[in-house]
Design a protein around this motif. Structure first.
Motif, PDB file in Angstrom:
ATOM      1  N   PRO A 188       0.810  -1.222   0.000  1.00 36.65           N
ATOM      2  CA  PRO A 188       0.000   0.000   0.000  1.00 36.65           C
ATOM      3  C   PRO A 188       0.847   1.277   0.000  1.00 36.65           C
ATOM      4  N   ILE A 189       1.971   1.247   0.676  1.00 36.76           N
ATOM      5  CA  ILE A 189       2.850   2.420   0.717  1.00 36.76           C
ATOM      6  C   ILE A 189       3.437   2.667  -0.670  1.00 36.76           C
ATOM      7  N   CYS A 190       3.815   1.600  -1.353  1.00 37.29           N
ATOM      8  CA  CYS A 190       4.380   1.733  -2.703  1.00 37.29           C
ATOM      9  C   CYS A 190       3.346   2.302  -3.668  1.00 37.29           C
ATOM     10  N   ARG A 191       2.107   1.841  -3.542  1.00 40.01           N
ATOM     11  CA  ARG A 191       1.042   2.376  -4.401  1.00 40.01           C
ATOM     12  C   ARG A 191       0.794   3.851  -4.098  1.00 40.01           C
ATOM     13  N   ARG A 192       0.820   4.204  -2.833  1.00 42.76           N
ATOM     14  CA  ARG A 192       0.623   5.607  -2.452  1.00 42.76           C
ATOM     15  C   ARG A 192       1.757   6.479  -2.997  1.00 42.76           C
ATOM     16  N   GLU A 193       2.988   5.985  -2.913  1.00 42.45           N
ATOM     17  CA  GLU A 193       4.130   6.743  -3.436  1.00 42.45           C
ATOM     18  C   GLU A 193       4.052   6.876  -4.955  1.00 42.45           C
ATOM     19  N   ARG A 194       3.543   5.854  -5.620  1.00 45.61           N
ATOM     20  CA  ARG A 194       3.347   5.950  -7.069  1.00 45.61           C
ATOM     21  C   ARG A 194       2.355   7.066  -7.383  1.00 45.61           C
ATOM     22  N   ARG A 195       1.239   7.092  -6.684  1.00 52.62           N
ATOM     23  CA  ARG A 195       0.233   8.139  -6.916  1.00 52.62           C
ATOM     24  C   ARG A 195       0.812   9.525  -6.637  1.00 52.62           C
ATOM     25  N   ARG A 196       1.602   9.651  -5.580  1.00 52.70           N
ATOM     26  CA  ARG A 196       2.234  10.938  -5.249  1.00 52.70           C
ATOM     27  C   ARG A 196       3.176  11.361  -6.373  1.00 52.70           C
ATOM     28  N   TYR A 197       3.982  10.421  -6.853  1.00 48.45           N
ATOM     29  CA  TYR A 197       4.897  10.732  -7.949  1.00 48.45           C
ATOM     30  C   TYR A 197       4.125  11.173  -9.181  1.00 48.45           C
ATOM     31  N   GLU A 198       3.074  10.437  -9.519  1.00 50.28           N
ATOM     32  CA  GLU A 198       2.278  10.780 -10.700  1.00 50.28           C
ATOM     33  C   GLU A 198       1.666  12.172 -10.561  1.00 50.28           C
ATOM     34  N   ARG A 199       1.196  12.510  -9.380  1.00 55.09           N
ATOM     35  CA  ARG A 199       0.617  13.836  -9.151  1.00 55.09           C
ATOM     36  C   ARG A 199       1.680  14.923  -9.331  1.00 55.09           C
ATOM     37  N   LEU A 200       2.836  14.730  -8.731  1.00 58.61           N
ATOM     38  CA  LEU A 200       3.905  15.732  -8.832  1.00 58.61           C
ATOM     39  C   LEU A 200       4.459  15.829 -10.254  1.00 58.61           C
ATOM     40  N   ALA A 201       4.400  14.714 -10.975  1.00 55.67           N
ATOM     41  CA  ALA A 201       4.932  14.680 -12.340  1.00 55.67           C
ATOM     42  C   ALA A 201       3.874  15.034 -13.374  1.00 55.67           C
ATOM     43  N   GLY A 202       2.707  15.469 -12.931  1.00 53.27           N
ATOM     44  CA  GLY A 202       1.657  15.828 -13.878  1.00 53.27           C
ATOM     45  C   GLY A 202       1.129  14.631 -14.643  1.00 53.27           C
ATOM     46  N   GLY A 203       0.919  13.519 -13.944  1.00 55.27           N
ATOM     47  CA  GLY A 203       0.412  12.311 -14.582  1.00 55.27           C
ATOM     48  C   GLY A 203       1.513  11.336 -14.949  1.00 55.27           C
ATOM     49  N   GLY A 239       5.555   9.285 -19.788  1.00 53.18           N
ATOM     50  CA  GLY A 239       6.837   8.645 -20.043  1.00 53.18           C
ATOM     51  C   GLY A 239       7.230   7.601 -19.011  1.00 53.18           C
ATOM     52  N   VAL A 240       6.319   7.278 -18.088  1.00 54.65           N
ATOM     53  CA  VAL A 240       6.614   6.264 -17.078  1.00 54.65           C
ATOM     54  C   VAL A 240       5.640   5.106 -17.234  1.00 54.65           C
ATOM     55  N   VAL A 241       6.191   3.902 -17.346  1.00 56.09           N
ATOM     56  CA  VAL A 241       5.391   2.685 -17.381  1.00 56.09           C
ATOM     57  C   VAL A 241       5.633   1.974 -16.057  1.00 56.09           C
ATOM     58  N   TRP A 242       4.561   1.698 -15.336  1.00 58.98           N
ATOM     59  CA  TRP A 242       4.648   1.051 -14.029  1.00 58.98           C
ATOM     60  C   TRP A 242       4.428  -0.449 -14.200  1.00 58.98           C
ATOM     61  N   VAL A 243       5.374  -1.255 -13.737  1.00 61.08           N
ATOM     62  CA  VAL A 243       5.310  -2.705 -13.871  1.00 61.08           C
ATOM     63  C   VAL A 243       5.266  -3.319 -12.475  1.00 61.08           C
ATOM     64  N   ASP A 244       4.191  -4.059 -12.197  1.00 62.66           N
ATOM     65  CA  ASP A 244       4.030  -4.716 -10.904  1.00 62.66           C
ATOM     66  C   ASP A 244       4.931  -5.945 -10.851  1.00 62.66           C
ATOM     67  N   VAL A 245       5.877  -5.951  -9.925  1.00 53.92           N
ATOM     68  CA  VAL A 245       6.832  -7.058  -9.841  1.00 53.92           C
ATOM     69  C   VAL A 245       6.173  -8.349  -9.366  1.00 53.92           C
ATOM     70  N   THR A 246       5.019  -8.254  -8.721  1.00 49.36           N
ATOM     71  CA  THR A 246       4.375  -9.463  -8.214  1.00 49.36           C
ATOM     72  C   THR A 246       3.632 -10.226  -9.291  1.00 49.36           C
ATOM     73  N   SER A 247       3.394  -9.612 -10.438  1.00 55.89           N
ATOM     74  CA  SER A 247       2.657 -10.313 -11.497  1.00 55.89           C
ATOM     75  C   SER A 247       3.412 -10.359 -12.825  1.00 55.89           C
ATOM     76  N   MET A 299      13.255  10.955  -9.657  1.00 50.39           N
ATOM     77  CA  MET A 299      13.100  12.307  -9.116  1.00 50.39           C
ATOM     78  C   MET A 299      13.682  13.368 -10.040  1.00 50.39           C
ATOM     79  N   ARG A 300      14.750  13.037 -10.727  1.00 53.43           N
ATOM     80  CA  ARG A 300      15.365  14.012 -11.641  1.00 53.43           C
ATOM     81  C   ARG A 300      14.451  14.357 -12.811  1.00 53.43           C
ATOM     82  N   ARG A 301      13.464  13.517 -13.080  1.00 54.62           N
ATOM     83  CA  ARG A 301      12.527  13.752 -14.185  1.00 54.62           C
ATOM     84  C   ARG A 301      11.438  14.757 -13.825  1.00 54.62           C
ATOM     85  N   VAL A 302      11.328  15.090 -12.529  1.00 57.75           N
ATOM     86  CA  VAL A 302      10.272  15.982 -12.050  1.00 57.75           C
ATOM     87  C   VAL A 302      10.926  17.217 -11.436  1.00 57.75           C
TER      88      VAL A 302
END
Length: 122
Positions: free
Chosen positions: A16-31, A34-42, A81-84
Motif C-alpha cells: 500500500p505504501i508503494c502504491r501511495r508513493e506511485r500516486r504521489r509521484y504521478e501527481r507531482l509529475a503531472g500524470g 513517459g513512465v510505465v509502471w510494472v508490478d513485480v508481483t505479477s 526524481m530528476r525527471r520531475v
C-alpha cells in the motif's frame, strides 16, 4: 510539448505504501508521462528476462531507463526524481556521498521489516 523518454518502474503493487508513493509521484509529475509502471508481483517472467531476480525486485525499486539500463535502490529513486522539476533538489540531496549510504541502509531495513510483517520475506 514533448514528453520525456519512457522509463519502466518495477515496483511492488501489493504494498500500500508503494502504491501511495506511485500516486504521489504521478501527481507531482503531472500524470507521469513517459513512465510505465510494472508490478513485480505479477510479471516475474519479464523480470527474469531483464536479469532481475523477482525476490530482489520485492526488496528494491528497479527502474529501466530509455536505453534499457537498469538501476535499483536509491539510484532508481534519484533517476525518477530528476525527471520531475520539483523533486530535483531532493534527488540531489539523496545523492550526496554522506547521505546516500545512510538512506540506502535505512531503506533496506525498512523494506525487510515490511516484507517480514506481511509474511513475504524469504
Amino acid at each position: 510539448m514533448s514528453h520525456p523518454p519512457i522509463v519502466k518502474v518495477y515496483y511492488d503493487a501489493v504494498c500500500p505504501i508503494c502504491r501511495r508513493e506511485r500516486r504521489r509521484y504521478e501527481r507531482l509529475a503531472g500524470g507521469a508521462p513517459g513512465v510505465v509502471w510494472v508490478d513485480v508481483t505479477s510479471h516475474e517472467a519479464h523480470l527474469r528476462e531483464r536479469g532481475i531476480d523477482p525476490r530482489d525486485a520485492l526488496r528494491s525499486l528497479y527502474v529501466e531507463d530509455e536505453r534499457g539500463r537498469l538501476c535499483d535502490g536509491l539510484d532508481a529513486y534519484i533517476l525518477l526524481m530528476r525527471r520531475v522539476p520539483v523533486l530535483r533538489p531532493l534527488a540531489w540531496l539523496i545523492g550526496l556521498p554522506g547521505v546516500k549510504p545512510l538512506l540506502a541502509r535505512g531503506y533496506r531495513h525498512w523494506v525487510r521489516r515490511r516484507l517480514a510483517r506481511e509474511g513475504r520475506l524469504d
